[in-house]
Design a protein around this motif. Sequence first.
Motif, PDB file in Angstrom:
ATOM      1  N   GLN A   1    -119.947  56.325 -14.529  1.00  0.00           N
ATOM      2  CA  GLN A   1    -119.921  57.505 -13.659  1.00  0.00           C
ATOM      3  C   GLN A   1    -119.243  57.279 -12.311  1.00  0.00           C
ATOM      4  N   VAL A   2    -119.156  56.028 -11.876  1.00  0.00           N
ATOM      5  CA  VAL A   2    -118.565  55.725 -10.572  1.00  0.00           C
ATOM      6  C   VAL A   2    -117.516  54.631 -10.725  1.00  0.00           C
ATOM      7  N   THR A   3    -116.671  54.513  -9.727  1.00  0.00           N
ATOM      8  CA  THR A   3    -115.637  53.485  -9.760  1.00  0.00           C
ATOM      9  C   THR A   3    -116.106  52.220  -9.062  1.00  0.00           C
ATOM     10  N   GLY A   4    -115.436  51.112  -9.355  1.00  0.00           N
ATOM     11  CA  GLY A   4    -115.645  49.874  -8.627  1.00  0.00           C
ATOM     12  C   GLY A   4    -116.703  48.939  -9.165  1.00  0.00           C
ATOM     13  N   VAL A   5    -117.365  49.273 -10.275  1.00  0.00           N
ATOM     14  CA  VAL A   5    -118.430  48.409 -10.803  1.00  0.00           C
ATOM     15  C   VAL A   5    -117.787  47.186 -11.464  1.00  0.00           C
ATOM     16  N   ILE A   6    -118.087  45.998 -10.912  1.00  0.00           N
ATOM     17  CA  ILE A   6    -117.508  44.765 -11.447  1.00  0.00           C
ATOM     18  C   ILE A   6    -118.482  43.981 -12.306  1.00  0.00           C
ATOM     19  N   ALA A   7    -119.767  44.375 -12.273  1.00  0.00           N
ATOM     20  CA  ALA A   7    -120.773  43.660 -13.064  1.00  0.00           C
ATOM     21  C   ALA A   7    -122.002  44.545 -13.219  1.00  0.00           C
ATOM     22  N   VAL A   8    -122.793  44.208 -14.240  1.00  0.00           N
ATOM     23  CA  VAL A   8    -124.068  44.899 -14.471  1.00  0.00           C
ATOM     24  C   VAL A   8    -125.142  43.834 -14.644  1.00  0.00           C
ATOM     25  N   ALA A   9    -126.216  43.946 -13.864  1.00  0.00           N
ATOM     26  CA  ALA A   9    -127.383  43.081 -14.003  1.00  0.00           C
ATOM     27  C   ALA A   9    -128.494  43.950 -14.571  1.00  0.00           C
ATOM     28  N   ALA A  10    -128.992  43.586 -15.755  1.00  0.00           N
ATOM     29  CA  ALA A  10    -129.942  44.458 -16.439  1.00  0.00           C
ATOM     30  C   ALA A  10    -131.028  43.650 -17.138  1.00  0.00           C
ATOM     31  N   ASP A  11    -132.101  44.335 -17.433  1.00  0.00           N
ATOM     32  CA  ASP A  11    -133.194  43.770 -18.216  1.00  0.00           C
ATOM     33  C   ASP A  11    -133.628  44.824 -19.219  1.00  0.00           C
ATOM     34  N   PRO A  12    -133.255  44.668 -20.491  1.00  0.00           N
ATOM     35  CA  PRO A  12    -132.518  43.549 -21.092  1.00  0.00           C
ATOM     36  C   PRO A  12    -131.042  43.600 -20.709  1.00  0.00           C
ATOM     37  N   PRO A  13    -130.366  42.407 -20.745  1.00  0.00           N
ATOM     38  CA  PRO A  13    -128.958  42.372 -20.362  1.00  0.00           C
ATOM     39  C   PRO A  13    -128.081  43.102 -21.376  1.00  0.00           C
ATOM     40  N   LEU A  14    -126.974  43.640 -20.892  1.00  0.00           N
ATOM     41  CA  LEU A  14    -125.995  44.281 -21.756  1.00  0.00           C
ATOM     42  C   LEU A  14    -125.052  43.227 -22.311  1.00  0.00           C
ATOM     43  N   CYS A  61    -121.811  40.789 -17.502  1.00  0.00           N
ATOM     44  CA  CYS A  61    -123.131  41.390 -17.715  1.00  0.00           C
ATOM     45  C   CYS A  61    -124.151  40.273 -17.603  1.00  0.00           C
ATOM     46  N   PHE A  62    -125.141  40.477 -16.766  1.00  0.00           N
ATOM     47  CA  PHE A  62    -126.107  39.441 -16.451  1.00  0.00           C
ATOM     48  C   PHE A  62    -127.528  39.949 -16.660  1.00  0.00           C
ATOM     49  N   HIS A  63    -128.448  39.009 -16.845  1.00  0.00           N
ATOM     50  CA  HIS A  63    -129.875  39.323 -16.800  1.00  0.00           C
ATOM     51  C   HIS A  63    -130.236  39.406 -15.319  1.00  0.00           C
ATOM     52  N   LEU A  64    -131.233  40.199 -14.987  1.00  0.00           N
ATOM     53  CA  LEU A  64    -131.636  40.373 -13.595  1.00  0.00           C
ATOM     54  C   LEU A  64    -132.002  39.064 -12.897  1.00  0.00           C
ATOM     55  N   ASP A  65    -132.434  38.056 -13.658  1.00  0.00           N
ATOM     56  CA  ASP A  65    -132.823  36.802 -13.011  1.00  0.00           C
ATOM     57  C   ASP A  65    -131.676  35.791 -12.903  1.00  0.00           C
ATOM     58  N   GLN A  66    -130.462  36.181 -13.261  1.00  0.00           N
ATOM     59  CA  GLN A  66    -129.314  35.278 -13.164  1.00  0.00           C
ATOM     60  C   GLN A  66    -128.668  35.377 -11.767  1.00  0.00           C
ATOM     61  N   VAL A  67    -129.485  35.126 -10.763  1.00  0.00           N
ATOM     62  CA  VAL A  67    -129.062  35.276  -9.378  1.00  0.00           C
ATOM     63  C   VAL A  67    -127.913  34.332  -9.046  1.00  0.00           C
ATOM     64  N   ARG A  68    -128.023  33.078  -9.457  1.00  0.00           N
ATOM     65  CA  ARG A  68    -126.976  32.106  -9.149  1.00  0.00           C
ATOM     66  C   ARG A  68    -125.639  32.550  -9.724  1.00  0.00           C
ATOM     67  N   GLU A  69    -125.642  33.012 -10.965  1.00  0.00           N
ATOM     68  CA  GLU A  69    -124.405  33.444 -11.612  1.00  0.00           C
ATOM     69  C   GLU A  69    -123.810  34.683 -10.933  1.00  0.00           C
ATOM     70  N   ILE A  70    -124.677  35.593 -10.515  1.00  0.00           N
ATOM     71  CA  ILE A  70    -124.213  36.800  -9.822  1.00  0.00           C
ATOM     72  C   ILE A  70    -123.633  36.424  -8.461  1.00  0.00           C
ATOM     73  N   ALA A  71    -124.321  35.537  -7.739  1.00  0.00           N
ATOM     74  CA  ALA A  71    -123.815  35.076  -6.436  1.00  0.00           C
ATOM     75  C   ALA A  71    -122.481  34.355  -6.611  1.00  0.00           C
ATOM     76  N   GLU A  72    -122.337  33.577  -7.677  1.00  0.00           N
ATOM     77  CA  GLU A  72    -121.070  32.872  -7.925  1.00  0.00           C
ATOM     78  C   GLU A  72    -119.943  33.853  -8.243  1.00  0.00           C
ATOM     79  N   LEU A  73    -120.245  34.938  -8.955  1.00  0.00           N
ATOM     80  CA  LEU A  73    -119.240  35.971  -9.208  1.00  0.00           C
ATOM     81  C   LEU A  73    -118.771  36.581  -7.877  1.00  0.00           C
TER      82      LEU A  73
END
Length: 169
Positions: free
Chosen positions: A127-140, A145-157
């Motif tokens: 629905q919106v532009t600019g989304v570079i990643a999705v953090a979800a539970d359960p992950p997509l 696409c990350f699990h909500l607890d993959q903080v290190r991986e999201i920060a590294e992205l």
Amino acid sequence: MVPLIAFIGWHNSGKTTLARQVVIHLRAKGYTVAVIKSTKESGIAFDRPGSDTFRYQEAGACGVALVAPDQLIVQRRPLVESAASLPQLANLLFPEVDLVVAEGFKHASVLKIEVRRDPLAPLLRDQVTGVIAVAADPPLAGDNCFHLDQVREIAELIERRLLLPRTRS
């Protein structure tokens, strides 16, 4: 321009929790990070009635700043004719930081990470532009696409996309 990433999602999706954890992770790596939060709530108490800053607001000041040893509070009424975009606001308020993390601002023209808990909720990335990643539970399934607890991986992205190309002091 200060690098900027927004965490977006439906109400109670975990935006604040995830963004806070990412800030902690990036701070531990030595980055300076500021946060701009958006809310739809009105009437949030931020000043005590009777205080000097409250009195300035009552007097009709369009903005009040309070400098104290432990914090800087900037309060400003939006001026319709000069409404700043999120990137302009980030540069105005935090020009000295390595990164500004925003919460909310679904429709801003910035890079975004969608945060979601409800697997039945519509995907904002559709629905919106600019989304570079999705953090979800359960992950997509899929790239960035990350699990909500993959903080290190999201920060590294975020670090790869927004911080490493910059020269840090």
